[in-house]
Design an enzyme around this catalytic site. Structure first.
Site, PDB file in Angstrom:
ATOM      1  CD1 TRP A 164      45.222  82.605  20.198  1.00 43.54           C
ATOM      2  CD2 TRP A 164      46.012  80.936  18.941  1.00 43.54           C
ATOM      3  NE1 TRP A 164      45.855  83.150  19.113  1.00 43.54           N
ATOM      4  CE2 TRP A 164      46.350  82.152  18.321  1.00 43.54           C
ATOM      5  CE3 TRP A 164      46.425  79.754  18.334  1.00 43.54           C
ATOM      6  CZ2 TRP A 164      47.071  82.219  17.121  1.00 43.54           C
ATOM      7  CZ3 TRP A 164      47.145  79.811  17.134  1.00 43.54           C
ATOM      8  CH2 TRP A 164      47.455  81.035  16.546  1.00 43.54           C
ATOM      9  CB  THR A 188      45.333  81.208  13.857  1.00 43.72           C
ATOM     10  OG1 THR A 188      44.510  81.993  14.731  1.00 43.72           O
ATOM     11  CG2 THR A 188      46.247  82.125  13.070  1.00 43.72           C
ATOM     12  CE  LYS A 196      37.592  85.205  14.407  1.00 45.74           C
ATOM     13  NZ  LYS A 196      37.530  83.831  14.869  1.00 45.74           N
ATOM     14  CB  THR A 204      35.652  82.079  11.989  1.00 44.79           C
ATOM     15  OG1 THR A 204      37.003  82.504  12.071  1.00 44.79           O
ATOM     16  CG2 THR A 204      35.233  81.615  13.357  1.00 44.79           C
ATOM     17  CB  SER A 206      34.633  78.169  14.032  1.00 43.15           C
ATOM     18  OG  SER A 206      33.946  79.195  14.747  1.00 43.15           O
ATOM     19  NE  ARG A 207      37.115  77.990  19.923  1.00 42.55           N
ATOM     20  CZ  ARG A 207      37.954  78.411  20.878  1.00 42.55           C
ATOM     21  NH1 ARG A 207      38.268  77.636  21.871  1.00 42.55           N
ATOM     22  NH2 ARG A 207      38.502  79.602  20.806  1.00 42.55           N
TER      23      ARG A 207
HETATM   24  N1  LIG Z   1      41.406  78.352  19.856  1.00 46.63           N
HETATM   25  C1  LIG Z   1      41.745  78.984  18.737  1.00 46.63           C
HETATM   26  O1  LIG Z   1      41.857  78.346  17.683  1.00 46.63           O
HETATM   27  C2  LIG Z   1      42.005  80.448  18.746  1.00 46.63           C
HETATM   28  C3  LIG Z   1      41.639  81.255  19.812  1.00 46.63           C
HETATM   29  N2  LIG Z   1      41.888  82.592  19.782  1.00 46.63           N
HETATM   30  C4  LIG Z   1      41.529  83.460  20.882  1.00 46.63           C
HETATM   31  O2  LIG Z   1      42.377  83.179  21.996  1.00 46.63           O
HETATM   32  C5  LIG Z   1      41.697  83.505  23.218  1.00 46.63           C
HETATM   33  C6  LIG Z   1      41.820  82.324  24.171  1.00 46.63           C
HETATM   34  O3  LIG Z   1      41.105  81.257  23.617  1.00 46.63           O
HETATM   35  P1  LIG Z   1      41.530  79.735  23.708  1.00 46.63           P
HETATM   36  O4  LIG Z   1      42.974  79.580  23.968  1.00 46.63           O
HETATM   37  O5  LIG Z   1      40.970  79.065  22.506  1.00 46.63           O
HETATM   38  O6  LIG Z   1      40.759  79.276  25.030  1.00 46.63           O
HETATM   39  P2  LIG Z   1      40.105  77.857  25.320  1.00 46.63           P
HETATM   40  O7  LIG Z   1      38.673  77.911  24.946  1.00 46.63           O
HETATM   41  O8  LIG Z   1      40.926  76.768  24.736  1.00 46.63           O
HETATM   42  O9  LIG Z   1      40.237  77.756  26.879  1.00 46.63           O
HETATM   43  C7  LIG Z   1      39.589  78.626  27.788  1.00 46.63           C
HETATM   44  C8  LIG Z   1      40.648  79.450  28.459  1.00 46.63           C
HETATM   45  O10 LIG Z   1      40.021  80.357  29.360  1.00 46.63           O
HETATM   46  C9  LIG Z   1      40.793  80.389  30.550  1.00 46.63           C
HETATM   47  N3  LIG Z   1      40.007  80.900  31.655  1.00 46.63           N
HETATM   48  C10 LIG Z   1      38.824  80.464  32.120  1.00 46.63           C
HETATM   49  N4  LIG Z   1      38.454  81.195  33.202  1.00 46.63           N
HETATM   50  C11 LIG Z   1      39.434  82.116  33.391  1.00 46.63           C
HETATM   51  C12 LIG Z   1      39.645  83.165  34.341  1.00 46.63           C
HETATM   52  N5  LIG Z   1      38.776  83.431  35.305  1.00 46.63           N
HETATM   53  N6  LIG Z   1      40.781  83.920  34.216  1.00 46.63           N
HETATM   54  C13 LIG Z   1      41.666  83.673  33.246  1.00 46.63           C
HETATM   55  N7  LIG Z   1      41.533  82.698  32.311  1.00 46.63           N
HETATM   56  C14 LIG Z   1      40.419  81.934  32.398  1.00 46.63           C
HETATM   57  C15 LIG Z   1      41.194  78.948  30.728  1.00 46.63           C
HETATM   58  O11 LIG Z   1      42.237  78.831  31.652  1.00 46.63           O
HETATM   59  C16 LIG Z   1      41.628  78.620  29.302  1.00 46.63           C
HETATM   60  O12 LIG Z   1      42.933  79.083  29.066  1.00 46.63           O
HETATM   61  C17 LIG Z   1      40.252  83.846  22.824  1.00 46.63           C
HETATM   62  O13 LIG Z   1      40.120  85.230  22.760  1.00 46.63           O
HETATM   63  C18 LIG Z   1      40.112  83.255  21.417  1.00 46.63           C
HETATM   64  O14 LIG Z   1      39.179  83.972  20.632  1.00 46.63           O
HETATM   65  C19 LIG Z   1      42.513  83.176  18.723  1.00 46.63           C
HETATM   66  C20 LIG Z   1      42.905  82.432  17.661  1.00 46.63           C
HETATM   67  C21 LIG Z   1      42.677  81.015  17.574  1.00 46.63           C
HETATM   68  O1  LIG Z   2      39.799  82.604  16.013  1.00 43.70           O
HETATM   69  C1  LIG Z   2      39.772  81.482  15.573  1.00 43.70           C
HETATM   70  C2  LIG Z   2      40.328  81.121  14.259  1.00 43.70           C
HETATM   71  O2  LIG Z   2      41.083  82.159  13.717  1.00 43.70           O
HETATM   72  C3  LIG Z   2      39.090  80.413  16.331  1.00 43.70           C
HETATM   73  O3  LIG Z   2      37.738  80.528  16.108  1.00 43.70           O
HETATM   74  P1  LIG Z   2      36.700  80.033  17.222  1.00 43.70           P
HETATM   75  O4  LIG Z   2      37.016  80.797  18.464  1.00 43.70           O
HETATM   76  O5  LIG Z   2      35.358  80.312  16.649  1.00 43.70           O
HETATM   77  O6  LIG Z   2      36.944  78.551  17.400  1.00 43.70           O
END
Ligand SMILES: NC(=O)C1=CN([C@@H]2O[C@H](COP(=O)(O)OP(=O)(O)OC[C@H]3O[C@@H](n4cnc5c(N)ncnc54)[C@H](O)[C@@H]3O)[C@@H](O)[C@H]2O)C=CC1
Ligand SMILES: O=C(CO)COP(=O)(O)O
Length: 325
Positions: A11, A131, A184, A241, A247-248
């Protein structure tokens, strides 16, 4: 407005790509040296967002201190790491745009409440909505809620991040925008269980509707506005989601529904399924607020190792009640 992005997961990388769309310089802090190297040398994040070409104006770094030069910071590390990262990041007068979806274990705080504790001087905004990162990074049409108590700052951020395919809708309901995203993820696990256990599409639709009722009860108890919960960051994200294996959280639920143990499904994951961490925190927060959240309780039971059939049976055996209380 020079944007810095803290967090180089899927993200954070996708949002850096949004902010860099017109060749604007963007600083992206990533924890993994491999990610920093791959983005700077090959304009790709093969670890977290493989196969997507990134704008060359994104500069990755492993040095949090460089964020001091940014005018706004998008904070995109998973919820449980926000407190530690914010404590280390030089923020200056930059507004913080919080993009993680969840609640902090132990404190039961939403991410904006954590940020306010760690950085009480910073203006705080929340970006949340339906997103999937890979779609956003590929430039597919997407709309989000961008909530900020200071509406002028919120509008500046929305103007800076907007593009023909990325539409932020301004709001001043920060808590409401966060509660949708946090809750959610837990409900998406439940919908995945329905899929994995083969319980049918009627059950999934019922779960989305009853889950939304649960989200609304909790949100209103915590001071969210009903219209925010019914908007992009609440119902919009819930529908996305709860209906896709992209979605994970939904995928984790599919595994649980097929009878796999949560600890096996969560072991060695590099990517984050926030709902697994939020579910027990949400259950505690709901008990504290005296809000009935049966779906959340069922997800907690499954994460704790309960049998799927027993959990479904118990949910269906609850006393009949009114649809609206
Ligand atoms: N992937 C998506 O489509 C979306 C994700 N989000 C939210 O964004 C946030 C980040 O998720 P993603 O980017 O998807 O992560 P990701 O699942 O792609 O990657 C894991 C992330 O965690 C970080 N991480 C692991 N251990 C860590 C530590 N000790 N300290 C700091 N960072 C650490 C990694 O560096 C990496 O950036 C979450 O809250 C997720 O719910 C929100 C909208 C969409
Ligand atoms: O927040 C998200 C879409 O809006 C991503 O969903 P997941 O973290 O379940 O992949």
């Amino acid at each position: 407005m020079k944007i810095g992005v803290i967090g180089g997961g899927a993200w954070g990388t996708a949002l850096a790509s949004v902010a860099a769309r017109d060749g604007e310089p963007v600083l992206l802090w990533a924890r993994e040296p491999d990610v920093v190297e791959a983005i700077n040398a090959g304009h790709e994040n093969p670890l977290f967002l493989p196969g997507i070409a990134l704008p060359a104006s994104i500069r990755a770094t492993g040095e949090l201190s460089l964020s001091a030069a940014c005018d706004a910071l998008l904070v995109v590390v998973p919820t449980q790491f926000v407190r530690a990262i914010l404590a280390e990041t030089p923020v200056g007068s930059a507004p913080l745009v919080l993009c993680a979806k969840g609640m902090e274990a132990g404190t039961r705080l939403l991410v904006s409440e954590v940020a306010h504790q760690v950085r009480p001087e910073a203006a705080i905004a929340v970006l949340s909505g339906p997103t999937f990162a890979h779609e956003v990074a590929a430039g597919q049409p997407t709309a989000v809620t961008l909530a900020c108590a200071d509406e002028a700052i919120g509008q500046q951020l929305a103007d800076r991040l907007a593009s023909p395919t990325f539409r932020p809708y301004a709001s001043n309901d920060v808590i409401g925008a966060e509660i949708g995203g946090a809750v959610k993820n837990v409900l998406a696990i439940a919908c995945g269980v329905v899929e994995g256990a083969g319980l049918g599409q009627n059950a999934r639709a019922a779960l989305i509707a009853r889950g939304f009722a649960e989200m609304t009860r909790f949100g209103l108890a915590r001071g969210a506005r009903a219209e925010t919960l019914a908007g992009l960051s609440g119902l919009g994200d819930l529908v996305l989601t709860c209906s896709s294996t992209s979605s994970r959280n939904f995928s984790l639920g599919v595994g649980l529904g097929q009878g796999h143990a949560a600890r096996d499904l969560l072991a060695d994951r590099r990517t984050v399924a926030e709902g697994a961490f939020t579910a027990p925190v949400l259950r505690e927060a709901a008990m504290e607020a005296r809000v009935d959240m049966p779906v959340t309780e069922a997800v907690c039971a499954l994460l704790d190792g309960a049998d799927v059939r027993d959990v479904v049976e118990a949910l269906l055996a609850r006393p009949l009640t009114r649809e609206h209380r």
